[in-house]
Design a protein around this motif. Structure first.
Motif, short mmCIF file in Angstrom:
data_model
loop_
_atom_site.label_atom_id
_atom_site.label_comp_id
_atom_site.label_asym_id
_atom_site.label_seq_id
_atom_site.Cartn_x
_atom_site.Cartn_y
_atom_site.Cartn_z
N GLU A 95 0.85 -1.20 0.00
CA GLU A 95 0.00 0.00 0.00
C GLU A 95 0.88 1.25 0.00
O GLU A 95 2.03 1.21 0.42
CB GLU A 95 -0.88 0.03 1.25
N GLU A 154 0.50 5.90 -0.05
CA GLU A 154 -0.23 7.15 -0.20
C GLU A 154 0.69 8.09 -0.94
O GLU A 154 1.85 8.24 -0.57
CB GLU A 154 -0.58 7.74 1.17
N THR A 177 -4.20 6.48 -3.46
CA THR A 177 -3.72 5.27 -2.76
C THR A 177 -4.04 4.08 -3.65
O THR A 177 -4.85 4.17 -4.57
CB THR A 177 -4.42 5.07 -1.39
N ASP A 197 -7.70 3.07 -3.87
CA ASP A 197 -8.58 3.78 -4.81
C ASP A 197 -8.89 2.93 -6.05
O ASP A 197 -9.83 3.23 -6.78
CB ASP A 197 -7.96 5.10 -5.26
#
Length: 179
Positions: free
Chosen positions: A52, A54, A64, A67
């Protein structure tokens, strides 16, 4: 008295079947070598659950990996200085018109330089700038182009370093729905 040389025995021409078998073996061997080199190049790239992150797109929009959880997506690492990346750029743009695509400009300078590159080449893509290669390091990307296909569950189902033919990417994105 002149001496005559003995004639060399003539070899029979190989039959069509034998020639076809020879070609088949050569093509098969070339394919095995090609696939082995491809696997070796991708050996260190992340497998399993996609890491993951951001980040921000070049236009400032936060993004991210979550999304893109609705359907299979393509995560593509590239660089402005990479000739192979330039070769496949147009295909990645076309792919982004029918599939979720997120790209990462790896070690390509500051945002303005990446934007200038995209504008010069008239490319519109969702791009994260990764000037120091931090995001690329999370995916163990050591060279570009590098491509990941991530299924809706967040699992990496395909990874490749080097040129990726567009038909192969489309097929793998389609297959990722069920993998």
């Amino acid at each position: 008295m002149t001496e005559t040389k003995p004639e060399k025995p003539k070899r029979p021409k190989p039959s069509g079947r034998r020639r076809a078998l020879s070609w088949g073996i050569q093509i098969g061997l070339a394919l095995v070598i090609f696939l082995a080199v491809r696997a070796w190049m991708a050996r260190d790239m992340v497998e399993g659950p996609a890491p993951e992150f951001e980040a921000q797109l070049l236009d400032g929009t936060p993004v991210t990996l979550a999304d893109y959880a609705d359907e299979p997506m393509l995560l593509h690492f590239w660089a402005t200085w990479c000739p192979i990346c330039r070769l496949e750029e147009g295909e990645i743009v076309r792919l982004s018109q029918s599939h979720p695509v997120l790209t990462v400009a790896m070690q390509s300078g500051v945002e303005e330089e990446v934007l200038e590159h995209l504008n010069e080449r008239e490319r519109e893509l969702a791009v994260i700038n990764d000037p120091d290669g931090a995001l690329a390091a999370r995916y163990n990307v050591r060279g570009v182009p590098a491509t990941f296909i991530i299924n809706p569950d967040g699992e990496i189902v395909f990874r490749k370093q080097g040129y990726a033919p567009p038909l192969e990417l489309r097929l793998r994105l389609w297959l990722a729905r069920w993998l």
